[in-house]
Scaffold this active site. Sequence first.
Site, PDB file in Angstrom:
ATOM      1  N   GLU A 124       0.844  -1.202   0.000  1.00 55.06           N
ATOM      2  CA  GLU A 124       0.000   0.000   0.000  1.00 55.06           C
ATOM      3  C   GLU A 124       0.880   1.252   0.000  1.00 55.06           C
ATOM      4  OE1 GLU A 124      -3.435  -0.422   2.515  1.00 55.06           O
ATOM      5  OE2 GLU A 124      -3.311   1.678   3.143  1.00 55.06           O
ATOM      6  N   ASP A 126       0.075   5.375   0.616  1.00 57.92           N
ATOM      7  CA  ASP A 126      -1.047   6.173   1.101  1.00 57.92           C
ATOM      8  C   ASP A 126      -0.820   7.673   1.063  1.00 57.92           C
ATOM      9  OD1 ASP A 126      -2.422   3.864   1.837  1.00 57.92           O
ATOM     10  OD2 ASP A 126      -1.655   3.890   3.884  1.00 57.92           O
ATOM     11  N   GLU A 128      -3.235  10.210   3.152  1.00 54.76           N
ATOM     12  CA  GLU A 128      -4.376  10.207   4.061  1.00 54.76           C
ATOM     13  C   GLU A 128      -4.459  11.564   4.764  1.00 54.76           C
ATOM     14  OE1 GLU A 128      -4.540   5.663   5.660  1.00 54.76           O
ATOM     15  OE2 GLU A 128      -2.793   6.831   6.279  1.00 54.76           O
ATOM     16  N   THR A 142       1.567  10.535   4.758  1.00 58.85           N
ATOM     17  CA  THR A 142       2.021   9.654   3.692  1.00 58.85           C
ATOM     18  C   THR A 142       2.546   8.380   4.347  1.00 58.85           C
ATOM     19  OG1 THR A 142       4.289  10.548   3.683  1.00 58.85           O
ATOM     20  CG2 THR A 142       2.659  11.642   2.277  1.00 58.85           C
ATOM     21  N   ASN A 143       2.311   7.258   3.678  1.00 56.32           N
ATOM     22  CA  ASN A 143       2.710   5.992   4.303  1.00 56.32           C
ATOM     23  C   ASN A 143       2.972   4.951   3.229  1.00 56.32           C
ATOM     24  OD1 ASN A 143       3.290   4.182   6.327  1.00 56.32           O
ATOM     25  ND2 ASN A 143       1.235   4.149   7.218  1.00 56.32           N
ATOM     26  N   ASP A 151      -0.780  -5.344   7.784  1.00 53.93           N
ATOM     27  CA  ASP A 151      -1.708  -6.378   8.261  1.00 53.93           C
ATOM     28  C   ASP A 151      -1.198  -6.928   9.591  1.00 53.93           C
ATOM     29  OD1 ASP A 151      -3.343  -6.673   5.680  1.00 53.93           O
ATOM     30  OD2 ASP A 151      -1.307  -7.033   4.969  1.00 53.93           O
ATOM     31  N   ASN A 153       0.470  -7.221  12.774  1.00 54.83           N
ATOM     32  CA  ASN A 153       1.443  -6.382  13.483  1.00 54.83           C
ATOM     33  C   ASN A 153       1.937  -5.290  12.528  1.00 54.83           C
ATOM     34  OD1 ASN A 153       1.337  -7.952  15.872  1.00 54.83           O
ATOM     35  ND2 ASN A 153       2.760  -9.431  14.967  1.00 54.83           N
ATOM     36  N   GLY A 156       4.315   0.717   9.971  1.00 57.49           N
ATOM     37  CA  GLY A 156       4.124   1.821   9.042  1.00 57.49           C
ATOM     38  C   GLY A 156       5.414   2.565   8.771  1.00 57.49           C
ATOM     39  N   GLU A 158       5.503   6.139   8.135  1.00 57.89           N
ATOM     40  CA  GLU A 158       4.756   7.388   8.038  1.00 57.89           C
ATOM     41  C   GLU A 158       5.662   8.612   8.006  1.00 57.89           C
ATOM     42  OE1 GLU A 158       4.570   5.275  10.630  1.00 57.89           O
ATOM     43  OE2 GLU A 158       2.509   4.541  10.879  1.00 57.89           O
ATOM     44  N   ARG A 296      10.003   3.564  18.131  1.00 55.44           N
ATOM     45  CA  ARG A 296       9.850   2.538  17.111  1.00 55.44           C
ATOM     46  C   ARG A 296      10.997   1.529  17.158  1.00 55.44           C
ATOM     47  NH1 ARG A 296       6.487   4.196  12.713  1.00 55.44           N
ATOM     48  NH2 ARG A 296       7.074   2.184  11.821  1.00 55.44           N
TER      49      ARG A 296
END
Length: 304
Positions: A124, A126, A128, A142-143, A151, A153, A156, A158, A296
């Site tokens: 994907e 993105d 958003e 944006t991703n 899906d 776990n 991203g 971002e 992260r």
Amino acid sequence: MFTTMLPSSPLSFFFFFFLLVLSFMICASAQGPPSPGYYPGSKISPISFDQGFRSLWGPQHQRLEQGTLSIWLDSNSGSGFKSLHSYQSGYFSAAIKLQPGYTAGIITTLYLSNNQDHPGNHDEIDIEFLGTTPDKPYVLQTNVYIRGTGDGNIVGREMRFHLWFDPTQDFHIYAILWKPSETIFFVDDVPIRRYPRKGDATYPNRPMYVYGSIWDASSWATEDGKYKANYKYQPFIGRYKNFKLQGCTINESPSSCKPPSASPSGYGSLSLQQISAMQWVQNHYLVYYYCHDPKRDHTLTPEC
């Protein structure tokens, strides 16, 4: 005559000079980013909604009038649409106008995905718009997800931005240029993010469709879920027009089809002028970058 208007002491002169510089910086910032010098979207002709897309869900929450598609969310349903074709690469854009006022929890999107072809293991890319409260600006997120990192776990990638204009006041052009070597996100043809391919494990390279939607993401969309959708402000409306799709479909061989160029050179990546404009946006309006998030686990994002 002119000298009598200047400050009379060194201290007041310094203060006067400081205010002059500050006002210049404010004016320059208000004017938006410097010119990128090249506008890839201008090379592509727009198409009508019916030429490139179809309704995917919530058709009763869609209206097409004089070339503008309105999709909306209320307490009953949101809405979404999907391109007629799947693409291996290309330039994909729309002019979008967002809902003003209280929109916390609401997501308005333009994105690429193959989630219907690869459920549980999809890719994907993105754009958003994360809804907000009236006292705060929209966040453009944006991703990028690769082979299932969106899906279960979720991992991203971002980058989030504020914008140098009010996206509720007029239509602005938002675009994704997806190539085998890199993905570039544009706002009004100004590049805001470049995501280069550093290996198959961190880059989406399977065919994807183009989607748009509006839906309730109250659990995370606005300040990590602090503010939820409030349906006393319904309907929440996203407006789209001037759709542009130029890419290589799955029926075309990569050797006979190449995506539009990101830069005036016709090959390679962004020009120095485009990079300068992108750096200006990131210096002034970037509000989150996943590679700089100390919370992260960056073993999951080796490109950082």
